[in-house]
Design an enzyme around this catalytic site. Sequence first.
Site: not given
Ligand code: BDR
Ligand code: CA
Length: 320
Positions: A10, A242
């Site tokens: 995403d 992340h």
């Molecule tokens: C996750 O949430 C999204 O905002 C980031 O892309 C990542 O996959 C982190 O909690």
């Molecule tokens: Ca993500």
Amino acid sequence: MPQKIIIDTDPGVDDAMAIQFALNSPELEVLGLTTIYGNVSLELTTANALTLLEVAGRTDIPVAIGAAKPLNRPFGGGVAFVHGDDGLGNTFRPKSSLKAIDLSAIDFIIEQVKKYPNEITLVPLGPLTNMALALQKAPEIAELVKEVVIMGGNAFVPGNASPSGEANILNDPEAADLVFGANWPMTMIGLDVTESTLLTSKDAKEVRAASDSELNKLVCDAYVFYENFNTTNNKIDGSFLHDPSVLAYLVNPTIFSGGKYPLRVETQDGLSLGKTWPFIGDDDVLTRPASAPWRGRPAVNVMLEVDNERLVKLVMSRLR
Ligand code: BDR
Ligand code: CA
């Protein structure tokens, strides 16, 4: 032989970094990007996936469009304050001329997994809706996938989208509970480790200076907005890694360690919605009536510790 992966994504600034990492890693062969709503709408995440591949000159990699909303809930609208209104840090690139393929993300995943039995690692970096829909349509893929390695969840630490839930899981708790219950080898890279990572502002400047490739320029430009959110909101000097952590795990799993736990996700509305609950206890505890929700669930490989120094070194070497 490089590992065959499908990135379900995403984008999203940290997704863009993860895609950049993957494209620069000879250990990995990206069979396709499948898109999902999440950080921003499906329309934008798909446009961003196409843009990233065009800018990278990787027009050979297909993009397949996935779910626009969670299984049983409306889409909450995303987090433009984290990733920008366009999902790429308000860089507002002109729309790519590339097009997604006709096959849906769900059908693409099923087709590829069947074409390469036990060879493909699925890499979801967003809500788990596409994974759940693929499992519902073709449950047999669980046995044909090599592994599923996700970014998401919080086993022993608080959430980030709410006190209890991590963003990807909280976006579609029903899908996550289904996916954690499927009989496929699965690894969770959640907040337990990703919030122990840090790409400092100095590191980010080094990445920017290291390469003038079009892709690096775009990702680094997008990163400015994301870093600003992280420094202001999370009070850290830089940002958490992340989604890139998942790609780092695929290239070098020894940077991480953890344990195996059956997992449930809270799907009831209320205080704990979206919480990932590991089963902790021995066989005796498992036989108690209150442990029934965890009984018969497969053990998920949950990462709990990360060597940040080695992680950052690896990530920086692939962001170029
Ligand atoms: C996750 O949430 C999204 O905002 C980031 O892309 C990542 O996959 C982190 O909690
Ligand atoms: Ca993500």
